[in-house]
Design a protein around this motif. Structure first.
Motif, PDB file in Angstrom:
ATOM      1  N   SER A   1      53.595  80.222  83.156  1.00 37.14           N
ATOM      2  CA  SER A   1      53.262  79.970  81.762  1.00 37.14           C
ATOM      3  C   SER A   1      54.501  79.852  80.900  1.00 37.14           C
ATOM      4  CB  SER A   1      52.379  81.108  81.231  1.00 37.14           C
ATOM      5  OG  SER A   1      52.246  81.005  79.839  1.00 37.14           O
ATOM      6  N   THR A   2      54.458  78.908  79.966  1.00 37.38           N
ATOM      7  CA  THR A   2      55.564  78.738  79.024  1.00 37.38           C
ATOM      8  C   THR A   2      55.349  79.562  77.769  1.00 37.38           C
ATOM      9  OG1 THR A   2      54.471  76.872  77.933  1.00 37.38           O
ATOM     10  CG2 THR A   2      55.885  76.364  79.826  1.00 37.38           C
ATOM     11  N   GLY A   3      54.204  80.197  77.655  1.00 33.33           N
ATOM     12  CA  GLY A   3      53.906  80.965  76.461  1.00 33.33           C
ATOM     13  C   GLY A   3      53.146  80.164  75.424  1.00 33.33           C
ATOM     14  N   LEU A   4      53.085  78.817  75.583  1.00 31.47           N
ATOM     15  CA  LEU A   4      52.343  77.996  74.652  1.00 31.47           C
ATOM     16  C   LEU A   4      50.852  78.141  74.910  1.00 31.47           C
ATOM     17  CD1 LEU A   4      54.465  74.717  74.619  1.00 31.47           C
ATOM     18  CD2 LEU A   4      54.449  76.557  72.927  1.00 31.47           C
ATOM     19  N   GLN A   5      50.077  78.011  73.855  1.00 33.23           N
ATOM     20  CA  GLN A   5      48.638  78.185  73.955  1.00 33.23           C
ATOM     21  C   GLN A   5      47.941  76.856  73.718  1.00 33.23           C
ATOM     22  OE1 GLN A   5      47.488  81.483  74.779  1.00 33.23           O
ATOM     23  NE2 GLN A   5      49.680  81.509  75.145  1.00 33.23           N
ATOM     24  N   GLY A   6      46.618  76.890  73.675  1.00 37.56           N
ATOM     25  CA  GLY A   6      45.823  75.704  73.391  1.00 37.56           C
ATOM     26  C   GLY A   6      45.269  75.079  74.649  1.00 37.56           C
ATOM     27  N   ILE A   7      46.130  74.783  75.622  1.00 33.96           N
ATOM     28  CA  ILE A   7      45.736  74.179  76.886  1.00 33.96           C
ATOM     29  C   ILE A   7      46.505  74.866  78.006  1.00 33.96           C
ATOM     30  CG2 ILE A   7      45.911  72.091  78.310  1.00 33.96           C
ATOM     31  CD1 ILE A   7      45.430  70.432  75.842  1.00 33.96           C
ATOM     32  N   ARG A   8      45.845  75.067  79.120  1.00 39.20           N
ATOM     33  CA  ARG A   8      46.517  75.637  80.279  1.00 39.20           C
ATOM     34  C   ARG A   8      46.047  74.897  81.534  1.00 39.20           C
ATOM     35  NH1 ARG A   8      48.510  80.602  80.241  1.00 39.20           N
ATOM     36  NH2 ARG A   8      49.196  79.845  78.198  1.00 39.20           N
ATOM     37  N   LEU A   9      46.964  74.614  82.431  1.00 37.60           N
ATOM     38  CA  LEU A   9      46.617  74.049  83.724  1.00 37.60           C
ATOM     39  C   LEU A   9      46.595  75.161  84.754  1.00 37.60           C
ATOM     40  CD1 LEU A   9      48.762  70.768  83.772  1.00 37.60           C
ATOM     41  CD2 LEU A   9      46.488  71.164  82.795  1.00 37.60           C
ATOM     42  N   ALA A  10      45.647  75.104  85.667  1.00 40.41           N
ATOM     43  CA  ALA A  10      45.505  76.145  86.690  1.00 40.41           C
ATOM     44  C   ALA A  10      45.231  75.509  88.033  1.00 40.41           C
ATOM     45  CB  ALA A  10      44.367  77.097  86.315  1.00 40.41           C
ATOM     46  N   ARG A  11      45.833  76.063  89.077  1.00 40.43           N
ATOM     47  CA  ARG A  11      45.615  75.539  90.422  1.00 40.43           C
ATOM     48  C   ARG A  11      44.170  75.769  90.879  1.00 40.43           C
ATOM     49  NH1 ARG A  11      50.368  78.509  93.569  1.00 40.43           N
ATOM     50  NH2 ARG A  11      49.658  80.116  92.113  1.00 40.43           N
ATOM     51  N   TRP A  12      43.659  74.785  91.623  1.00 44.56           N
ATOM     52  CA  TRP A  12      42.356  74.958  92.267  1.00 44.56           C
ATOM     53  C   TRP A  12      42.515  76.058  93.324  1.00 44.56           C
ATOM     54  CZ3 TRP A  12      38.033  71.181  92.819  1.00 44.56           C
ATOM     55  CH2 TRP A  12      38.088  70.138  91.880  1.00 44.56           C
ATOM     56  N   ASP A  13      41.876  77.180  93.119  1.00 45.89           N
ATOM     57  CA  ASP A  13      41.889  78.194  94.174  1.00 45.89           C
ATOM     58  C   ASP A  13      40.563  78.121  94.938  1.00 45.89           C
ATOM     59  OD1 ASP A  13      40.038  79.452  92.511  1.00 45.89           O
ATOM     60  OD2 ASP A  13      41.531  80.810  91.659  1.00 45.89           O
ATOM     61  N   VAL A  14      40.445  78.932  95.964  1.00 44.02           N
ATOM     62  CA  VAL A  14      39.258  78.876  96.817  1.00 44.02           C
ATOM     63  C   VAL A  14      37.994  79.221  96.036  1.00 44.02           C
ATOM     64  CG1 VAL A  14      38.121  79.895  98.821  1.00 44.02           C
ATOM     65  CG2 VAL A  14      40.559  79.360  98.922  1.00 44.02           C
ATOM     66  N   ALA A  15      38.081  80.239  95.180  1.00 44.25           N
ATOM     67  CA  ALA A  15      36.896  80.676  94.433  1.00 44.25           C
ATOM     68  C   ALA A  15      36.402  79.574  93.489  1.00 44.25           C
ATOM     69  CB  ALA A  15      37.211  81.943  93.641  1.00 44.25           C
ATOM     70  N   PHE A  16      37.331  78.924  92.784  1.00 43.45           N
ATOM     71  CA  PHE A  16      36.950  77.843  91.863  1.00 43.45           C
ATOM     72  C   PHE A  16      36.351  76.674  92.637  1.00 43.45           C
ATOM     73  CE2 PHE A  16      37.928  73.829  89.738  1.00 43.45           C
ATOM     74  CZ  PHE A  16      37.387  74.034  88.481  1.00 43.45           C
ATOM     75  N   THR A  17      37.007  76.277  93.717  1.00 47.16           N
ATOM     76  CA  THR A  17      36.548  75.124  94.497  1.00 47.16           C
ATOM     77  C   THR A  17      35.156  75.372  95.072  1.00 47.16           C
ATOM     78  OG1 THR A  17      38.852  74.672  95.086  1.00 47.16           O
ATOM     79  CG2 THR A  17      37.156  73.566  96.375  1.00 47.16           C
ATOM     80  N   ASP A  18      34.954  76.541  95.657  1.00 45.00           N
ATOM     81  CA  ASP A  18      33.651  76.847  96.262  1.00 45.00           C
ATOM     82  C   ASP A  18      32.550  76.936  95.208  1.00 45.00           C
ATOM     83  OD1 ASP A  18      34.838  76.868  98.715  1.00 45.00           O
ATOM     84  OD2 ASP A  18      34.826  79.047  98.974  1.00 45.00           O
ATOM     85  N   ALA A  19      32.879  77.556  94.065  1.00 40.12           N
ATOM     86  CA  ALA A  19      31.868  77.695  93.004  1.00 40.12           C
ATOM     87  C   ALA A  19      31.496  76.329  92.434  1.00 40.12           C
ATOM     88  CB  ALA A  19      32.392  78.608  91.900  1.00 40.12           C
ATOM     89  N   LEU A  20      32.478  75.441  92.271  1.00 36.29           N
ATOM     90  CA  LEU A  20      32.189  74.108  91.745  1.00 36.29           C
ATOM     91  C   LEU A  20      31.351  73.309  92.737  1.00 36.29           C
ATOM     92  CD1 LEU A  20      32.544  71.972  89.572  1.00 36.29           C
ATOM     93  CD2 LEU A  20      34.730  71.340  90.606  1.00 36.29           C
ATOM     94  N   LEU A  21      31.673  73.417  94.012  1.00 34.47           N
ATOM     95  CA  LEU A  21      30.876  72.714  95.025  1.00 34.47           C
ATOM     96  C   LEU A  21      29.437  73.212  95.022  1.00 34.47           C
ATOM     97  CD1 LEU A  21      30.590  70.809  97.455  1.00 34.47           C
ATOM     98  CD2 LEU A  21      31.398  72.690  98.915  1.00 34.47           C
ATOM     99  N   ARG A  22      29.247  74.516  94.980  1.00 38.60           N
ATOM    100  CA  ARG A  22      27.899  75.084  94.983  1.00 38.60           C
ATOM    101  C   ARG A  22      27.105  74.628  93.752  1.00 38.60           C
ATOM    102  NH1 ARG A  22      26.289  79.599  97.366  1.00 38.60           N
ATOM    103  NH2 ARG A  22      25.837  80.697  95.422  1.00 38.60           N
ATOM    104  N   LEU A  23      27.797  74.512  92.634  1.00 36.47           N
ATOM    105  CA  LEU A  23      27.130  74.057  91.410  1.00 36.47           C
ATOM    106  C   LEU A  23      26.697  72.605  91.538  1.00 36.47           C
ATOM    107  CD1 LEU A  23      26.363  74.410  88.390  1.00 36.47           C
ATOM    108  CD2 LEU A  23      28.712  73.755  87.839  1.00 36.47           C
ATOM    109  N   LEU A  24      27.601  71.743  92.009  1.00 36.39           N
ATOM    110  CA  LEU A  24      27.288  70.319  92.077  1.00 36.39           C
ATOM    111  C   LEU A  24      26.282  69.993  93.168  1.00 36.39           C
ATOM    112  CD1 LEU A  24      30.802  68.726  91.445  1.00 36.39           C
ATOM    113  CD2 LEU A  24      28.958  69.172  89.813  1.00 36.39           C
ATOM    114  N   GLN A  25      26.230  70.806  94.212  1.00 36.17           N
ATOM    115  CA  GLN A  25      25.252  70.563  95.281  1.00 36.17           C
ATOM    116  C   GLN A  25      23.815  70.715  94.788  1.00 36.17           C
ATOM    117  OE1 GLN A  25      26.771  73.353  98.195  1.00 36.17           O
ATOM    118  NE2 GLN A  25      27.607  71.708  99.482  1.00 36.17           N
ATOM    119  N   LEU A  26      23.631  71.397  93.667  1.00 33.98           N
ATOM    120  CA  LEU A  26      22.289  71.553  93.124  1.00 33.98           C
ATOM    121  C   LEU A  26      21.690  70.212  92.716  1.00 33.98           C
ATOM    122  CD1 LEU A  26      22.743  74.692  90.815  1.00 33.98           C
ATOM    123  CD2 LEU A  26      21.653  74.600  93.057  1.00 33.98           C
TER     124      LEU A  26
END
Length: 294
Positions: free
Chosen positions: A125-150
């Motif tokens: 983090s650079t300390g700036l706020q407003g927008i943040r980029l975050a790496r796709w981790d396993v939990a995010f990827t799996d949760a998004l897949l489970r959501l879209l599979q619906l």
């Protein structure tokens, strides 16, 4: 493999440029095969995940480019410039837009605090706020897949959609953008509440003193904390929100006078002057030349 499954799922469902509803409130798929230059936009509280191609957003001179390696988290309404300059039939843009429900996010943040959950920090983090980029981790990827599979079942979507979306929110709060998001949705965040009030009342007079009073701060303290949270002064933020909203309305077919009134300008001449100063074109020229950003 889960990310590739998400990509195949999206590509198989959306067959034209634009946004497509998934059946889960606030979750949309999108596609673009033509480049869209950066144009004024307003990011509402949301996460945008790209599975093919890339998007960019510019906030107060800071450029954020994100693709299938990082998702974009914007927990507060932000006036930005956004586009996808690299989209083409050979390199199409595919992704998912996830609106962040403030009530649900706040409940989860509180539950995690009460449970003693430790959120990982974003060391880059650079300390700036407003927008943040975050790496796709396993939990995010799996949760998004489970959501879209619906989307394969209307009944599953209706019954399980809110639960799967809550699971994805939880993954976001646990991921690299977790602390950043909790700052916006956690208890006592007066700046986030102030931004919500502004974005919901652009057509009404907005006083910086009133914003500070609503936040329970002196004008000087509010100004400092607001700039820390958004990279902008309160006055800059209000003006950018108004003009970006107006630019989007005009690009979408609203008349110049209607757009000016909708975002709180009483004087059409003042609106035109400030619009041209910010975008280098008159509102009318803008409406004739700019596409609606994706």
């Amino acid at each position: 493999m889960s990310k590739e499954q998400i990509k195949q799922l999206i590509e198989g469902r959306i067959h034209e440029d634009g946004l497509m509803e998934t059946g889960v409130k606030g979750v949309q798929l999108f596609r673009a095969i033509n480049p869209v230059p950066c144009a004024p936009a307003v990011y509402e509280p949301s996460v945008v995940a790209i599975v093919s191609g890339s998007k960019e957003a510019v906030l107060e001179g800071t450029r954020y480019v994100y693709d299938s390696n990082e998702y974009m988290c914007c927990p507060m309404s932000m006036p930005v410039k956004a586009g996808t300059s690299t989209a083409s039939p050979d390199t199409p843009l595919f992704g998912v837009y996830i609106a962040l429900d403030p009530r649900v996010m706040a409940e989860l943040a509180m539950d995690m605090d009460n449970a003693g959950g430790v959120l990982q920090s974003n060391k880059g983090s650079t300390g700036l706020q407003g927008i943040r980029l975050a790496r796709w981790d396993v939990a995010f990827t799996d949760a998004l897949l489970r959501l879209l599979q619906l989307g394969d079942s209307q009944t599953d979507t209706a019954v399980l959609g809110a639960t799967r979306l809550r699971e994805l929110y939880y993954a976001i709060l646990k991921g690299e953008a977790g602390i950043f998001a909790r700052q916006a949705f956690g208890a006592g965040n007066a700046i986030a509440r102030s931004i919500t009030h502004v974005s919901s009342n652009l057509d009404a007079p907005i006083s910086i003193d009133d914003m500070a009073s609503r936040a329970g701060m002196s004008r000087a303290v509010f100004h400092r904390k607001f700039k820390q949270a958004t990279t902008m002064s309160p006055i800059q933020f209000v003006k950018s929100m108004r003009l970006n909203n107006a630019a989007m309305k005009i690009a979408g077919g609203t008349t110049v006078n209607e757009a000016a009134l909708d975002v709180g300008y009483v004087s059409a001449s003042q609106f035109s002057r400030e619009f041209k100063r910010m975008y280098g074109q008159s509102p009318r020229q803008w409406g004739e030349s700019q596409p609606v950003p994706v």
